[in-house]
Design a protein around this motif. Sequence first.
Motif, PDB file in Angstrom:
ATOM      1  N   TYR A 158      36.691  30.802  21.257  1.00 19.35           N
ATOM      2  CA  TYR A 158      37.658  30.852  22.357  1.00 19.35           C
ATOM      3  C   TYR A 158      38.780  31.794  21.954  1.00 19.35           C
ATOM      4  O   TYR A 158      39.349  31.670  20.867  1.00 19.35           O
ATOM      5  N   GLN A 159      39.133  32.740  22.837  1.00 21.91           N
ATOM      6  CA  GLN A 159      40.251  33.663  22.589  1.00 21.91           C
ATOM      7  C   GLN A 159      41.050  33.826  23.881  1.00 21.91           C
ATOM      8  O   GLN A 159      40.480  33.833  24.978  1.00 21.91           O
ATOM      9  N   GLN A 160      42.346  33.980  23.710  1.00 21.15           N
ATOM     10  CA  GLN A 160      43.162  34.190  24.915  1.00 21.15           C
ATOM     11  C   GLN A 160      44.475  34.874  24.570  1.00 21.15           C
ATOM     12  O   GLN A 160      45.132  34.530  23.578  1.00 21.15           O
ATOM     13  N   ASN A 161      44.824  35.849  25.396  1.00 26.75           N
ATOM     14  CA  ASN A 161      46.178  36.402  25.343  1.00 26.75           C
ATOM     15  C   ASN A 161      47.104  35.433  26.071  1.00 26.75           C
ATOM     16  O   ASN A 161      46.808  35.017  27.200  1.00 26.75           O
ATOM     17  N   LEU A 162      48.210  35.071  25.456  1.00 27.46           N
ATOM     18  CA  LEU A 162      49.021  33.989  25.992  1.00 27.46           C
ATOM     19  C   LEU A 162      50.001  34.440  27.071  1.00 27.46           C
ATOM     20  O   LEU A 162      50.580  33.609  27.749  1.00 27.46           O
ATOM     21  N   GLN A 163      50.201  35.750  27.209  1.00 22.60           N
ATOM     22  CA  GLN A 163      51.029  36.233  28.313  1.00 22.60           C
ATOM     23  C   GLN A 163      50.144  36.455  29.546  1.00 22.60           C
ATOM     24  O   GLN A 163      48.992  36.859  29.415  1.00 22.60           O
ATOM     25  N   THR A 164      50.696  36.196  30.699  1.00 26.13           N
ATOM     26  CA  THR A 164      49.938  36.354  31.942  1.00 26.13           C
ATOM     27  C   THR A 164      49.938  37.811  32.378  1.00 26.13           C
ATOM     28  O   THR A 164      51.002  38.408  32.576  1.00 26.13           O
ATOM     29  N   ARG A 165      48.752  38.361  32.541  1.00 21.16           N
ATOM     30  CA  ARG A 165      48.639  39.748  32.980  1.00 21.16           C
ATOM     31  C   ARG A 165      48.683  39.833  34.495  1.00 21.16           C
ATOM     32  O   ARG A 165      48.422  38.865  35.199  1.00 21.16           O
ATOM     33  N   GLU A 166      49.003  41.031  34.976  1.00 17.45           N
ATOM     34  CA  GLU A 166      49.191  41.236  36.409  1.00 17.45           C
ATOM     35  C   GLU A 166      47.948  40.845  37.204  1.00 17.45           C
ATOM     36  O   GLU A 166      48.041  40.329  38.322  1.00 17.45           O
ATOM     37  N   GLY A 167      46.777  41.064  36.629  1.00 17.50           N
ATOM     38  CA  GLY A 167      45.541  40.762  37.339  1.00 17.50           C
ATOM     39  C   GLY A 167      45.387  39.297  37.687  1.00 17.50           C
ATOM     40  O   GLY A 167      44.672  38.954  38.636  1.00 17.50           O
ATOM     41  N   PHE A 168      46.052  38.405  36.928  1.00 17.62           N
ATOM     42  CA  PHE A 168      45.960  36.973  37.206  1.00 17.62           C
ATOM     43  C   PHE A 168      47.024  36.520  38.208  1.00 17.62           C
ATOM     44  O   PHE A 168      46.987  35.397  38.676  1.00 17.62           O
ATOM     45  N   ARG A 169      47.979  37.399  38.489  1.00 18.45           N
ATOM     46  CA  ARG A 169      49.006  37.079  39.492  1.00 18.45           C
ATOM     47  C   ARG A 169      48.544  37.516  40.884  1.00 18.45           C
ATOM     48  O   ARG A 169      48.926  36.920  41.886  1.00 18.45           O
ATOM     49  N   GLU A 170      47.760  38.586  40.920  1.00 14.97           N
ATOM     50  CA  GLU A 170      47.324  39.114  42.210  1.00 14.97           C
ATOM     51  C   GLU A 170      46.294  38.166  42.835  1.00 14.97           C
ATOM     52  O   GLU A 170      45.419  37.638  42.132  1.00 14.97           O
ATOM     53  N   PRO A 171      46.338  37.958  44.152  1.00 18.30           N
ATOM     54  CA  PRO A 171      45.306  37.151  44.806  1.00 18.30           C
ATOM     55  C   PRO A 171      43.957  37.871  44.788  1.00 18.30           C
ATOM     56  O   PRO A 171      43.896  39.093  44.633  1.00 18.30           O
TER      57      PRO A 171
END
Length: 688
Positions: A158-171
């Motif tokens: 399991y790996q994850q960048n902990l900051q939210t990228r723009e792609g996850f904010r866009e609908p």
Amino acid sequence: MGKGWIVIAYLSLFGVMLICPAYISAQEDTTATGVEEQLEKAFEELDTEEAGEAGEQLTQFLEDLSANPVNINSGGLDDLLQVPGINLKIARAIIDFRKAKPFEEKRELLEVRGVGEATYQRMAPYVTIGGAESQFRDLYLRPEYWMANRKVEVFSRYQQNLQTREGFREPDSAGGYLGSPAKYYQRFRITSNHLSINLTQEKDPGETLQGITGFDYNSGHIALTDNGKLKDFVVGDYSLSFGQGLVLWTGGAFGKGREVIGTISKNERGVKAYSSAQETDFFRGVAATYGETLELTTFYSNRPRTASVINGDTTRFPSSAGFHRTESELERKNNIDQMVVGGRARLDTPIGLLGVSGYYNEFTSYIAKGTSLSNLYDFEGSENSVVGVDYRGLAGSAFVFGEIARSQNGGLGAVAGLEAPIAENTELALSYRNYQRDFQSFLSSGFGELSSAPQNEEGFYVGIRHQLTQKISLSGYVDQYRFAAPRFATSQATGGFDMLGLVDVKFTPKLNVYVLLRNELQDEEFEITNERGAKELHLGKEKRASIRANFEYQVSTAVRLRSRVEFARNKEAGDSWEKGFLMYQDVRLQPTDGLRIDARVSVFDTESFSTRVYQFESDLLYVLSNTVLYDRGQRAYVTVKYEVTEFMDLWFKYGITIFEDTQVIGSGLGKVEGSVRNSLGLQVRLQF
């Protein structure tokens, strides 16, 4: 706050340096360390994109090879040629040596003709003296034969960048990512001396996951290996690596780097069962290799690919990205098919190995090349074929190699070279390559400046290594190259040269210091505005130079310290010089046999992306991490490997980068607001 914790971290690391030797003593995991060091040498001179494309497969290949080392008392010629540092000349010398006397310990390899200390250190993690074993050919039908040395492995990562990228904010309707930010990977594998069964599954960040059958990427195989004359038989996914790579080469390879000898020629791996998460660089179907002196290989592959649609049944060349995160990416997922059929014959003669390889490729869509000048000679159509002949052999004390290949349109590619001792303790490597501008061999990987398929490049490489004293070695290379047709972002023929120098000093068995200098000069176009206000295109020189000092001290068997300072300068054509700087301190602790901790604190300051610096990082198993750093900031990470029980290993990594003058990182859907970028990784491996 950023500077505060970085100082604390530095002090903590140096505190550990002072305290640990007195209280900790344990055995260093020398095999794992050797593999990691070789990967670092191979990839830290490459930029991240190049390393990422080739690195994962090569990492897995080397890790698997270290887990299943080649028996130098019984391994065949092809088995020995899999080992980094062993070329045809050395392989035959090993076979001759053991005819007189079996190897009783690995360091007896130093008595083999052509094996010096540097070569021995490259091959040591991948060989064993073992014991000569019969292959039980009369037991093929018995389960014991197929299950000999059986090992079952289950990976979950399991790996994850902990900051939210723009792609996850866009609908979703606006082109945003459809899935979660997590990257998840799992693998189930059963291996024995003669059998391999594997299933690999992966979900990239932003991709959806719907149950165990809902991974975006699935790869599997059933493979028979080392069964008398039937060397390999694979049903499912596999890689192919033949000759010098001008016809067929997948799976990653060494190239220009700190190892200046033994990296310009390729030792083919033939057919290999595929288990990597790299989503595009493999074949799917059936492949087999049969024979001894005359070895025959045949293969058939048919698998879906993803390509951008231009119109109707016309597409661009299939993508190598493997991302299916948005609705538009999913719409074109697996929208065309690629069929490849071919074969290889290789003859082992007293003068060397002679081979001929070829394939026929067909797409179900018409592939249209790009519209820029750099795409002028790219492949266009739905069919292609490539055929080539190759050679590896000995000429006196020299190891010589070469391959010439022709693509369907008549384009030619050729490479030739030699490695030879030229004086006591001095080795020389020479290589010449000429890949014509219209040589279209897109399933290959040749030695050269560009990391893409061999095309539109002519170059001459000279490498030399001299063991000045028992403790001091000097090495370096010069590579002059030219691109006859425009390359990316140019409109005319260009060229350049690349130069590396290395001084490596082993003051004591525990203290090693090296200084590495790198200099590259390459033609580059730039625009200026004339007196009339019109833009004029000129050809200038892009220059990049760097110097690195690396200190490594094995404090005890349980503590290793490493310090590095690196300066880089870069001058774009028509522009002024810019500077970059990197300094780091790391420590490796192994307080018990089952626990290893790697920690590093880095400080970097570059004036632009052009003066970026790279650092190779310890990471989860099979994860290649060659981190690029630019702008001004600090980075720290800690990686832990813990052997919980005999059948369970755990890995953990946390990394954080803090930028001082940046409030927006990245762009587009990958954009992150703020000055911090951190990531987390967890992995478990079960072995039975």
